[in-house]
Design a protein around this motif. Structure first.
Motif, PDB file in Angstrom:
ATOM      1  N   ASP A 112     -12.908   5.078   1.716  1.00 55.51           N
ATOM      2  CA  ASP A 112     -13.197   5.941   2.860  1.00 55.51           C
ATOM      3  C   ASP A 112     -13.814   5.128   3.994  1.00 55.51           C
ATOM      4  O   ASP A 112     -14.296   4.025   3.805  1.00 55.51           O
ATOM      5  N   ASP A 113     -13.736   5.699   5.185  1.00 59.76           N
ATOM      6  CA  ASP A 113     -14.264   5.061   6.387  1.00 59.76           C
ATOM      7  C   ASP A 113     -13.739   3.626   6.539  1.00 59.76           C
ATOM      8  O   ASP A 113     -14.463   2.729   6.950  1.00 59.76           O
ATOM      9  N   CYS A 114     -12.486   3.416   6.180  1.00 58.52           N
ATOM     10  CA  CYS A 114     -11.820   2.119   6.353  1.00 58.52           C
ATOM     11  C   CYS A 114     -10.605   2.332   7.246  1.00 58.52           C
ATOM     12  O   CYS A 114      -9.828   3.268   7.031  1.00 58.52           O
ATOM     13  N   LEU A 115     -10.421   1.464   8.241  1.00 60.10           N
ATOM     14  CA  LEU A 115      -9.340   1.641   9.199  1.00 60.10           C
ATOM     15  C   LEU A 115      -7.998   1.667   8.481  1.00 60.10           C
ATOM     16  O   LEU A 115      -7.256   2.651   8.559  1.00 60.10           O
ATOM     17  N   PHE A 116      -7.646   0.610   7.784  1.00 57.62           N
ATOM     18  CA  PHE A 116      -6.494   0.581   6.889  1.00 57.62           C
ATOM     19  C   PHE A 116      -7.016   0.723   5.458  1.00 57.62           C
ATOM     20  O   PHE A 116      -8.140   0.308   5.157  1.00 57.62           O
ATOM     21  N   GLY A 117      -6.173   1.273   4.582  1.00 63.84           N
ATOM     22  CA  GLY A 117      -6.586   1.430   3.196  1.00 63.84           C
ATOM     23  C   GLY A 117      -6.292   0.172   2.396  1.00 63.84           C
ATOM     24  O   GLY A 117      -7.114  -0.735   2.307  1.00 63.84           O
ATOM     25  N   ILE A 118      -5.101   0.113   1.791  1.00 61.94           N
ATOM     26  CA  ILE A 118      -4.679  -1.042   0.996  1.00 61.94           C
ATOM     27  C   ILE A 118      -3.508  -1.693   1.719  1.00 61.94           C
ATOM     28  O   ILE A 118      -2.464  -1.064   1.926  1.00 61.94           O
ATOM     29  N   ASP A 119      -3.680  -2.941   2.112  1.00 63.00           N
ATOM     30  CA  ASP A 119      -2.671  -3.696   2.855  1.00 63.00           C
ATOM     31  C   ASP A 119      -2.090  -4.755   1.926  1.00 63.00           C
ATOM     32  O   ASP A 119      -2.806  -5.653   1.476  1.00 63.00           O
ATOM     33  N   MET A 120      -0.789  -4.639   1.629  1.00 64.23           N
ATOM     34  CA  MET A 120      -0.126  -5.550   0.691  1.00 64.23           C
ATOM     35  C   MET A 120       0.903  -6.385   1.452  1.00 64.23           C
ATOM     36  O   MET A 120       1.848  -5.838   2.026  1.00 64.23           O
ATOM     37  N   GLN A 121       0.715  -7.686   1.446  1.00 62.56           N
ATOM     38  CA  GLN A 121       1.626  -8.588   2.139  1.00 62.56           C
ATOM     39  C   GLN A 121       2.175  -9.604   1.150  1.00 62.56           C
ATOM     40  O   GLN A 121       1.427 -10.409   0.594  1.00 62.56           O
ATOM     41  N   MET A 122       3.485  -9.495   0.893  1.00 64.31           N
ATOM     42  CA  MET A 122       4.154 -10.403  -0.035  1.00 64.31           C
ATOM     43  C   MET A 122       3.520 -10.330  -1.424  1.00 64.31           C
ATOM     44  O   MET A 122       3.173 -11.332  -2.036  1.00 64.31           O
ATOM     45  N   VAL A 123       3.405  -9.102  -1.919  1.00 69.28           N
ATOM     46  CA  VAL A 123       2.810  -8.811  -3.227  1.00 69.28           C
ATOM     47  C   VAL A 123       3.908  -8.252  -4.129  1.00 69.28           C
ATOM     48  O   VAL A 123       4.712  -7.424  -3.705  1.00 69.28           O
ATOM     49  N   SER A 124       3.951  -8.679  -5.371  1.00 65.91           N
ATOM     50  CA  SER A 124       5.003  -8.216  -6.280  1.00 65.91           C
ATOM     51  C   SER A 124       4.434  -7.878  -7.648  1.00 65.91           C
ATOM     52  O   SER A 124       3.371  -8.355  -8.038  1.00 65.91           O
ATOM     53  N   ASN A 125       5.185  -7.009  -8.363  1.00 69.28           N
ATOM     54  CA  ASN A 125       4.880  -6.672  -9.757  1.00 69.28           C
ATOM     55  C   ASN A 125       3.435  -6.237  -9.945  1.00 69.28           C
ATOM     56  O   ASN A 125       2.774  -6.610 -10.912  1.00 69.28           O
ATOM     57  N   SER A 126       2.953  -5.413  -9.028  1.00 66.79           N
ATOM     58  CA  SER A 126       1.561  -4.956  -9.065  1.00 66.79           C
ATOM     59  C   SER A 126       1.503  -3.435  -9.144  1.00 66.79           C
ATOM     60  O   SER A 126       2.498  -2.747  -8.919  1.00 66.79           O
ATOM     61  N   ILE A 127       0.320  -2.915  -9.485  1.00 69.93           N
ATOM     62  CA  ILE A 127       0.122  -1.482  -9.684  1.00 69.93           C
ATOM     63  C   ILE A 127      -0.969  -0.994  -8.739  1.00 69.93           C
ATOM     64  O   ILE A 127      -2.078  -1.554  -8.716  1.00 69.93           O
ATOM     65  N   ILE A 128      -0.655   0.045  -7.990  1.00 70.90           N
ATOM     66  CA  ILE A 128      -1.637   0.733  -7.148  1.00 70.90           C
ATOM     67  C   ILE A 128      -1.649   2.178  -7.613  1.00 70.90           C
ATOM     68  O   ILE A 128      -0.670   2.915  -7.414  1.00 70.90           O
ATOM     69  N   SER A 129      -2.724   2.619  -8.266  1.00 74.88           N
ATOM     70  CA  SER A 129      -2.673   3.939  -8.907  1.00 74.88           C
ATOM     71  C   SER A 129      -4.013   4.658  -8.855  1.00 74.88           C
ATOM     72  O   SER A 129      -5.080   4.050  -8.896  1.00 74.88           O
ATOM     73  N   ASN A 130      -3.921   5.973  -8.747  1.00 74.81           N
ATOM     74  CA  ASN A 130      -5.080   6.877  -8.886  1.00 74.81           C
ATOM     75  C   ASN A 130      -6.187   6.581  -7.890  1.00 74.81           C
ATOM     76  O   ASN A 130      -7.375   6.726  -8.199  1.00 74.81           O
TER      77      ASN A 130
END
Length: 303
Positions: A112-130
């Motif tokens: 919260d209170d973050c301009l961007f949340g999760i920024d992924m640049q050239m990321v692979s085979n990863s999990i963003i959950s819940n």
């Protein structure tokens, strides 16, 4: 070598003791944090796990820069509240920035209170959950994106909630599974550009300007999604712009100005798009064809 570090402090930390612990931990270590407010602007450059072992673990950037920057593979962040990034768009001030990594996981975090949340640049085979993600309390166009994939392939984006961010964007990114997410009070709940072979399944979006918009993309399946109450006279459920070989199946679009918007799609010669078993309920228009659009196969549609 696996090492576990247990922190025994719980008050606000002026010195960045968390960064010191990260720097001193061997690769593969697990840092388990007790409740407390930890200073942000931390950087992780090696395989590492950070877990909040109880509620009330807060990483606070005090309004400056990105809260957590990850430049490594095999990094896991769990059970944290991540808050108070900077507000500079040109710097992409974020809760979490991940660059050029693979096999990372971000889960069960409150952002919260973050301009961007999760920024992924050239990321692979990863999990963003819940994760639960909100931007700063700004006008819609001045917020950052809740989730941002750029040249990021073969990731699982599952069961995240984006409320009052700007967009979730998937640009130049292929082979991702985007499943069971929700988005409210944003602009584009989900926006693809130059992306292919993604799966978009069982997501729920409401009170946004646009539900899901696909541009300059191909070879994607969108199934079981629900888009409700896209806002304004041009509020759109699902948009197709210059896309080919798409399957839209069993989606529900309710109370939108336009159900599905089709513009010059399919784009590639001899390609088709399939719209099968979708439901259009209480929209001003079920399907809007704009410009030249042929070779779209419509089957078993409920209006």
């Amino acid at each position: 070598m696996l090492c576990l570090f247990y922190f025994i402090f719980s008050s606000f930390l002026d010195a960045n003791i968390l960064q010191d612990a990260i720097d001193n931990a061997p690769e593969g270590s697990i840092l388990r944090l007790p409740a407390g407010i930890y200073k942000g602007n931390i950087s992780i450059t090696k395989p590492l796990t950070i877990i909040g072992k109880e509620d009330g673990v807060v990483i606070d950037a005090e309004g400056k820069g990105t809260v957590i920057t990850i430049k490594s593979s095999y990094v896991t962040i769990k059970n944290l509240r991540i808050t108070n990034s900077g507000d500079r768009h040109e710097n992409l001030d974020s809760a979490i920035s991940i660059a050029e990594g693979k096999h990372c996981e971000i889960s069960n975090c409150v952002i919260d209170d973050c301009l961007f949340g999760i920024d992924m640049q050239m990321v692979s085979n990863s999990i963003i959950s819940n994760n639960k993600i909100t931007s700063k309390d700004l006008d819609l166009g001045l917020r950052g994106d809740g989730l941002r994939l750029w040249y990021s392939n073969d990731n699982i984006i599952k069961n995240n909630s984006l409320v009052k961010s700007r967009d979730m964007v998937v640009w130049y990114s292929h082979g991702n599974e985007i499943v069971d997410n929700s988005g409210e009070h944003g602009r584009y709940s989900l926006h693809f550009m130059h992306a292919g072979k993604n799966i978009v399944k069982n997501n729920h979006y409401k009170f946004n300007s646009v539900g899901i918009f696909f541009m300059y993309s191909k070879d994607t399946i969108a199934t079981g999604n629900t888009v409700r109450s896209s806002l304004g006279a041009t509020g759109m459920g699902i948009g197709l712009k210059d896309v080919s070989n798409f399957t839209l199946k069993d989606n529900s679009i309710i109370y939108c100005a336009q159900g599905i918007y089709i513009d010059r799609s399919p784009f590639e010669p001899d390609a088709k798009n399939w719209l099968i078993g979708n439901k259009f309920l209480y929209n001003a228009e079920a399907i809007h064809f704009h410009s030249l659009s042929e070779n779209n196969i419509l089957k078993i549609m409920l209006f």
